[in-house]
Enzyme design. Structure first.
Site, PDB file in Angstrom:
ATOM      1  N   LYS C  48       0.868  -1.172   0.000  1.00  0.00           N
ATOM      2  CA  LYS C  48       0.000   0.000   0.000  1.00  0.00           C
ATOM      3  C   LYS C  48       0.910   1.228   0.000  1.00  0.00           C
ATOM      4  CE  LYS C  48      -3.288   2.731   0.657  1.00  0.00           C
ATOM      5  NZ  LYS C  48      -3.949   3.037  -0.598  1.00  0.00           N
ATOM      6  N   ASN C 102       5.958   0.821  -2.012  1.00  0.00           N
ATOM      7  CA  ASN C 102       5.344   1.901  -2.773  1.00  0.00           C
ATOM      8  C   ASN C 102       5.341   3.155  -1.898  1.00  0.00           C
ATOM      9  OD1 ASN C 102       2.686   3.517  -3.457  1.00  0.00           O
ATOM     10  ND2 ASN C 102       3.186   2.357  -5.296  1.00  0.00           N
ATOM     11  N   CYS C 133      -0.269   9.600  -7.519  1.00  0.00           N
ATOM     12  CA  CYS C 133      -1.539   9.351  -6.836  1.00  0.00           C
ATOM     13  C   CYS C 133      -2.489  10.523  -7.044  1.00  0.00           C
ATOM     14  CB  CYS C 133      -1.334   9.143  -5.343  1.00  0.00           C
ATOM     15  SG  CYS C 133      -2.906   8.837  -4.506  1.00  0.00           S
ATOM     16  N   GLY C 246      -2.857  -1.461 -15.353  1.00  0.00           N
ATOM     17  CA  GLY C 246      -4.094  -0.823 -15.783  1.00  0.00           C
ATOM     18  C   GLY C 246      -5.051  -1.811 -16.408  1.00  0.00           C
ATOM     19  N   GLY C 268      -4.226  -5.354 -10.312  1.00  0.00           N
ATOM     20  CA  GLY C 268      -4.828  -4.599  -9.220  1.00  0.00           C
ATOM     21  C   GLY C 268      -6.292  -4.935  -9.069  1.00  0.00           C
TER      22      GLY C 268
END
Ligand SMILES: Cc1cc2nc3c(=O)[nH]c(=O)nc-3n(C[C@H](O)[C@H](O)[C@H](O)COP(=O)(O)OP(=O)(O)OC[C@H]3O[C@@H](n4cnc5c(N)ncnc54)[C@H](O)[C@@H]3O)c2cc1C
Ligand SMILES: Cc1cc2nc3c(=O)[nH]c(=O)nc-3n(C[C@H](O)[C@H](O)[C@H](O)COP(=O)(O)OP(=O)(O)OC[C@H]3O[C@@H](n4cnc5c(N)ncnc54)[C@H](O)[C@@H]3O)c2cc1C
Ligand SMILES: Cc1cc2nc3c(=O)[nH]c(=O)nc-3n(C[C@H](O)[C@H](O)[C@H](O)COP(=O)(O)O)c2cc1C
Ligand SMILES: Cc1cc2nc3c(=O)[nH]c(=O)nc-3n(C[C@H](O)[C@H](O)[C@H](O)COP(=O)(O)O)c2cc1C
Ligand code: FES
Ligand code: FES
Lengths: 319, 258, 319, 258
Positions: C48, C102, C133, C246, C268
Site C-alpha cells: 500500500k 510503494n 496518486c 491498468g 490490481g
C-alpha cells in the site's frame, strides 16, 4: 414518448426540443434506414464526419470490442461535402430534426471551402468542428493539440459562419481546459466534450496490433467517468455551453453529465447496444425533472457544482 | 422490406448439431418477421453492457410459428453466452439486417457453403425448395471437429454434396474443386464461407461467366448502417457489409484494396 | 499451479519468478488475511502507498463502481513508514515473496527520510515511487505533472538508493512519454505505466459529486485499452523495462501488455472481481509460451512492435 | 477462523419474503463453511465484469445441509441480478468475510434490527436459540413496503418485538424507544440497521453502560481487507469494516470524524 416542454433548451440562440443529440459517426445518413421510433426524444443529430473530398476511410479492422466499450478506426469515410449536400442531405432535411454538420479538415482553406459549400446549399445550419479525430494522420487531432492552431481555426470559422458553431474537443491533449478556453475565446458557441479516448488493442491470437494505425479511439460506458471529469472541469472554466459526449448510456448518465455542467448530451456508442437508448433517456430525464420539480432541463445544468456532500459519510441502510 | 428494430425474443428450442455447434429457435415476442435468405440478425443473450456489442448471425431457417433458426459455432464469449441459453430464456435481437440474396434467376441455384458459412444457405435451400432447383454443397477443412457437423447437415439435407480437404468425409477436395466439376453454365451460385474460398471462386466466375453472389463477414459495431465499421471496398466505392450487404456480387468486390 | 522457468525474469538485475505482480493498494498487508493460493504465480507485490507520517485517508465515499471499472479515493491511508516497518513488514518478510515498497511523499526531505528508514530496517529492497496518486492534494500527482520536479526527485532517489528503483507514472499528464523519458534519464530502473485515470462520479440520487474530492482514480478493465496505448508508446520511447498497470484481468490482457512492450504486469482491481486472477493469468501465459514455443517471457516483450498486420483485411471465417 | 476464498455455490432455494425482498439458500460446491453470526459474504450472480464488484450480504441463516441463507432487498442492478437467479443456478461467493459478533456474555442478548438490518440478527437468534436467552426487535419506518416484510419475520419468530414509526404495524415508535422500554441493565445489545439508529443508541450506551455491538455497512471493493475502501474511524484509528468489522463496539466508533 410524451413530448415534455421542460426538456426544450436554447443553445447559442437556437431552440432544440431535447438536450439529447445523436453523436457524429454512429447514425446512417439515409433516413430510409432509420429504425422506427429511434429518433424519439432526439433534439438533433450530427452528421458523420464530412471532409472536402471523398474519403474511403481506413483499411483493416475498424471496430473492436473492449470491456464496456468499443474502439474505432473508421478514418472519416464519407462521400465528400458536395456529394453529401446533393444526396444524403436532401433526405435528412425532410426528417424534421436539426442536422449538425460535423466537419473535418486538414487546412484552413479546406475549412473555408467546406463552409462555403454548406452555406450555398444548406444555409446557416449548425456546424460542429471536429478538431479531435484520432483516426486520421493529418488534420483531426492535431488541431486540438496545438492551442494556437486551434484558436486560429476557430476564429476563422467564426468569421465565416453565421450559424451555430460547436467545437468538438479531444480528450487526448495536454490541458483540456486550455483548449476549451481557447475555443471559447475564439468565438465557439459551445464546446463538445469530448471525442474518443486514444487506446490500443492487441490481437492475442496473432500477437499483433489490431488496427493498422495501431491506436484507435475508445468510446462507450468505459470512458464515462473520464469524460464526466472533463465536463466538470470545462463547466468550471468556460461560460459557453458544454455539450457532453462520452459513454452516456442511461438517463442517469445523462443526468450526471448535465448536473456536472453539460447543457446537452450526445449519445453515440450507446446506440450500438440499444437502438432506443436515446428515447429511453428522454423518458428518464423527463421524469427526473417532474419528480424534483425542476422547471427546465437548463436548471439542472451544473447543479452538482453548488453541492458538496453535506455529510462526510453516507448512510447506506435507509431503514 | 421490414425496418430494422431492437426487440426481445424467446429461445423456444435449442439443439446441439455437433460439439460446440448449436441451432436455436428464437421467437420474437411481438413482431412478425419478414425475412429473406441472406439476411441476418444481431443478437445479444445478456443484459449487461459487457460484452458491449451485439453479435451478427445469419438466419438458417424460418418456421411456421414465426420463429427463426440461428446455427452457430461457439468461438468466444458472445457465442458461449448464447450457447448457455436455455429454453424459455429471453435474448435481444436487432434486425432484420441487410438485404439478403437477390431474387434467383430461376435456373439451378448452386448453394456453396464453407463450414459454418452454410448457415444462410440452409435457409435458402429450404426457402426455394418448392419453387426452383437447388443444389447444396458443403466444404470443410480436415479438422475432425467438422465431421459431426457435416453429418448433421447430411441428415437434414441428404442430397448435400460434401467435400473435405483431406477426404475424411465426403469427397476429397475443396468446395471450389467440387464446383468446377458439377457446374452448368446456366447455374447461379450463392456462396458463404471463408474469404479464401471466395478468392478461389473468382476464377470460376471468370471462366464460366456465371453470376456469383457471396455473403461476407466483417466485425460490426452497429449492424444498422451507422458506424461504417464493416466496410468493404467495391467497384462502386466503399460499401457497408451490414446494410448494403452482406450479399454482394463477387466480381464487384475489390479484395486487394483497403 | 506448475512453476514454469520460462516465466522467470530479470528486472534491473533482480530475479523474479513471474512477471505478474500485485499492484499497490489492493492487497492486505497482514499475511494472516491472505486467502490460500492467491499468491500463486505472483512474482512479488507492492505495498500500500506508504508515507512518512501516518495517514487516515480520505473522508466520505472511497470506492464507487463504474462500467467495468471502479473508482477510488482512498487518500493513502497507512500507518506511516515506521509503524509499517515495525509491524506489517515483519510479517511480510516471512511470506517469501519480494515486497516492493510503494512510496508517496510531499517533499524531497520526506523521500529521503522514507528511504533512510527503509534502508535501516529492510535494507536495499525494491521501491516504487508513487509520483502519480490522484487522491491527495499535496505531493502525489503533482510530481508527475512537472517534468523538472520529476527529474529532481528521481535523481535524488537514485543517488540515495542502492536497491531497485521503479517510478510509477501518471496517465493524467501532458505528455506521458516525456515523463517516462525523464524518469529514465534520472536513473529509474523501470517505469510503471500507469496509475489510475482521473475521473468523476455523480450520485444521481442526490445530484451531488460522489467523492469529497470530486475527482477520483479509475481502474479496472475499462481503462485497459488506454493504458495499453501508454505501454506501447513508452516501450517505443525508453530503454528501461516497462511495467504495465491498468485493467489487466485475464491472461490475454497480460499477454497484450507484454506484446505491446511490458516486461512485467501488475494486477490490481482484477482481484476485486476474482481473487485468483493472478494465478489464472500465470497458467494462461505459461501455456501461451508453451504453445508458441517461446523460451522465455522476456522474448514476448514488445513482440507486437515488429509486427504489423500482414494483410489489411482479416478473414473471419476460418473454414 | 476459516480463511476467505472465492468459490462457486448453487442456489438451492429461493423464497420471496415480501415484494422485492428475497431469501435464497446458497450451497457451496466444495467447501464446508464455518461461520459466525455477523460474518458476511461477497456475492456475484453474474460472470460478466459488469457489474464489476461483488456485493456484500450478511448471513441470515445456516442450514444442516451446509447451505447459508441470504436475505436481501432489491435496490439496484446487483441485487436485481441476484433476485433473478433460479434454483440450480451458480453464483460466485467470497468469504467468509469479517469477524462477526464476539461471543455473547451469556446474559440476555437483545438483537435490534432496523429494517433489512435484521438479516444478520436472524442468524444470531437461531444460532443461540438453545444456549442463551435472546430477544429479537425489529424496527421499521412507516413506508408500506415494510409491512409484509415484518409479517414474514413475525411468522418465523413470533416473539419478535415490532416497532413502526407510524404505528402501522406493531408498536408505534422507533426501535430505540422500544429498547429503552425493555432493557435490563444486564443485557447485551447487538444491532444492525441504518446509522441514524446507531446514533440514537449511543445515548442508551451512555445511560445503561451496556455493551452494544453494531454491524456497519460501507461500500466495498474487495471485501478481503486489501483496498481500504470501507474504512470507519474509531478510537483506535481507522478500521476496515470488511476485515476488522463489520461488527464494532458502538462506543469505539467516531461517527463525526472523516
Ligand atoms: C453477417 C454475418 C453473419 C454471420 N453468421 C453466422 C452464423 O450464422 N453462424 C455463426 O456461427 N457465425 C456467424 N457469424 C460470425 C459470428 O458473428 C461470430 O462468430 C461471433 O460474432 C463471435 O462472437 P464471440 O463473442 O463468440 O467471439 P469473440 O471473438 O469474443 O468476439 C469479439 C468481437 O469480435 C466480433 N467477431 C468475432 N468473430 C467474428 C466473425 N467471424 N464475424 C464478425 N464478427 C466477429 C464479435 O462480434 C465481437 O464483437 C456471422 C458474422 C456476420 C458478420
Ligand atoms: C457487511 C454488509 C452486509 C450487508 N448485508 C445485507 C443483507 O443482509 N441484506 C441486504 O439486503 N443488504 C445487505 N447489505 C447491503 C447490500 O450490500 C447492498 O444493498 C447491495 O450491495 C446493493 O447492490 P446493488 O447492485 O443492488 O445496488 P447498486 O446501488 O446498483 O450498487 C452499486 C454499488 O454500490 C454498492 N452499494 C449499494 N448499496 C450499498 C449498501 N447498502 N452497502 C454497501 N454497498 C452498497 C454496491 O455493492 C455496488 O458496489 C450489506 C452491506 C454490507 C456492507
Ligand atoms: C464508429 C464511430 C465513428 C465516429 N465518427 C466520428 C466522426 O466522424 N466525427 C466525430 O466528431 N466523432 C466521431 N465519433 C465520436 C463520437 O461522435 C463520440 O464523440 C464518441 O464516440 C464518444 O461518445 P460515445 O461514448 O457516446 O460514443 C465516432 C465514434 C464512433 C464510435
Ligand atoms: C483501491 C485502490 C488503491 C490504490 N492505492 C494505490 C497506492 O497506494 N499507491 C499506488 O501507487 N497505486 C495505488 N493504486 C493504483 C493501483 O496500484 C493500479 O496502478 C491501478 O489501480 C491500475 O491498475 P488496475 O486497473 O489493475 O487496478 C490503487 C488502486 C486502487 C483500486
Ligand atoms: S456495422 Fe455499423 S455500419 Fe455496418
Ligand atoms: S472492502 Fe476492501 S478493505 Fe474493505
Amino acid at each position: 414518448m410524451n413530448p415534455d416542454k421542460r426538456m426544450a433548451l436554447n443553445i447559442g440562440g437556437l431552440e432544440f426540443e431535447s438536450p439529447l443529440f445523436i453523436a457524429s459517426g454512429v447514425w446512417p445518413m439515409d433516413s430510409a434506414e432509420w429504425p422506427d421510433g429511434a429518433l424519439n426524444g432526439v433534439g438533433g443529430f450530427c452528421t458523420k464526419g464530412l471532409t472536402l473530398r471523398p474519403k474511403r476511410g481506413n483499411p483493416g479492422i475498424r471496430v473492436w470490442e473492449t470491456p464496456c466499450g468499443v474502439m474505432n478506426s473508421i478514418g472519416l469515410q464519407n462521400p465528400g461535402i458536395k456529394a453529401f449536400l446533393e444526396q444524403e442531405y436532401r433526405q435528412l432535411e425532410k426528417a424534421g430534426k436539426p442536422v449538425i454538420f460535423n466537419l473535418s479538415f486538414e487546412t484552413e482553406e479546406e475549412l473555408l471551402l467546406l463552409l462555403g459549400y454548406i452555406m450555398d446549399t444548406a444555409g446557416n445550419v449548425p456546424v460542429e468542428l471536429n478538431v479531435s479525430c484520432p483516426n486520421v494522420s493529418k488534420g483531426g487531432l492535431s488541431w486540438a493539440q496545438d492551442v494556437n492552431a486551434l484558436e486560429r481555426v476557430v476564429t476563422l470559422a467564426k468569421r465565416n459562419w453565421k450559424g451555430l458553431l460547436w467545437v468538438k474537443l479531444s480528450p487526448n491533449v495536454s490541458s483540456f481546459t486550455e483548449t476549451a478556453l481557447a475555443a471559447e475565446k475564439s468565438g465557439a458557441d459551445a464546446v463538445v466534450v469530448a471525442n474518443t479516448w486514444l487506446g490500443t488493442a492487441i490481437d492475442v491470437s496473432r500477437l499483433e496490433p489490431v488496427f493498422d494505425n495501431i491506436h484507435a479511439g475508445l468510446s462507450g460506458p468505459a470512458v464515462f467517468p473520464l469524460t464526466l471529469r472533463l465536463v466538470w472541469e470545462t463547466y468550471a472554466a468556460v461560460k459557453i455551453p458544454v455539450i457532453a459526449s462520452g459513454g452516456v448510456c442511461t438517463w442517469q448518465d445523462a443526468a450526471s453529465m448535465i448536473a456536472a455542467g453539460a447543457s446537452a448530451v450526445q449519445v453515440g456508442s450507446a446506440l450500438f447496444s440499444d437502438i432506443l437508448a436515446t428515447a429511453k433517456m428522454y423518458e428518464g430525464l423527463s421524469s427526473l425533472l417532474e419528480k424534483r420539480n425542476i422547471g427546465s432541463v437548463a436548471d439542472l445544468t451544473g447543479i452538482a457544482h453548488g453541492r458538496r456532500r453535506d455529510t462526510n459519510r453516507e448512510d447506506l441502510r435507509h431503514g | 422490406m421490414q425496418r430494422l428494430s431492437d426487440f426481445s425474443a424467446t429461445v423456444i428450442e435449442k439443439e446441439s448439431m455437433a460439439p460446440g455447434i448449436w441451432t436455436i429457435k428464437l421467437k420474437p415476442e411481438k413482431l412478425r418477421l419478414r425475412i429473406l435468405p441472406g439476411q441476418f440478425f444481431m443478437i445479444r443473450a445478456w443484459s449487461s453492457k459487457d460484452p458491449f456489442l451485439f453479435r451478427p448471425f445469419a438466419v438458417s431457417g424460418k418456421n411456421p410459428d414465426g420463429s427463426v433458426d440461428i446455427s452457430f459455432k461457439v468461438v468466444g464469449r458472445g457465442t458461449e453466452l448464447l450457447a448457455e441459453c436455455e429454453r424459455g430464456q429471453k435474448v435481444l435481437m436487432r434486425g432484420p439486417c441487410g438485404n439478403g440474396f437477390p431474387n434467383p434467376l430461376g435456373k439451378r441455384l448452386v448453394l456453396a457453403g464453407g463450414a459454418m458459412g452454410i448457415a444462410p444457405l440452409l435457409f435458402a435451400r429450404h426457402y426455394y425448395e418448392n419453387s426452383i432447383r437447388t443444389l447444396l454443397l458443403l466444404g470443410i477443412t480436415g479438422e475432425p471437429e467438422w465431421e459431426p457437423f457435416s453429418k448433421a447437415i447430411l441428415q437434414k439435407f441428404p442430397d448435400t454434396l460434401l467435400f473435405s480437404e483431406n477426404g475424411m468425409i465426403g469427397r476429397k477436395g475443396t468446395i471450389v474443386d467440387g464446383l468446377a466439376e458439377i457446374l452448368d453454365e446456366n447455374d447461379e451460385i450463392w456462396a458463404c464461407g471463408p474469404e479464401g474460398m471466395f478468392h478461389a471462386m473468382g476464377k470460376i466466375e471468370e471462366r464460366w461467366t456465371l453470376p456469383i453472389w457471396v455473403s461476407l463477414e466483417r466485425r460490426m459495431a452497429c449492424g444498422y448502417g451507422g458506424c461504417l465499421g464493416c466496410a468493404v471496398q467495391t467497384r462502386e466505392g466503399p460499401k457497408r457489409v451490414c446494410a448494403d450487404g452482406p450479399v454482394f456480387r463477387l466480381k464487384e468486390i475489390l479484395w486487394d484494396e483497403p
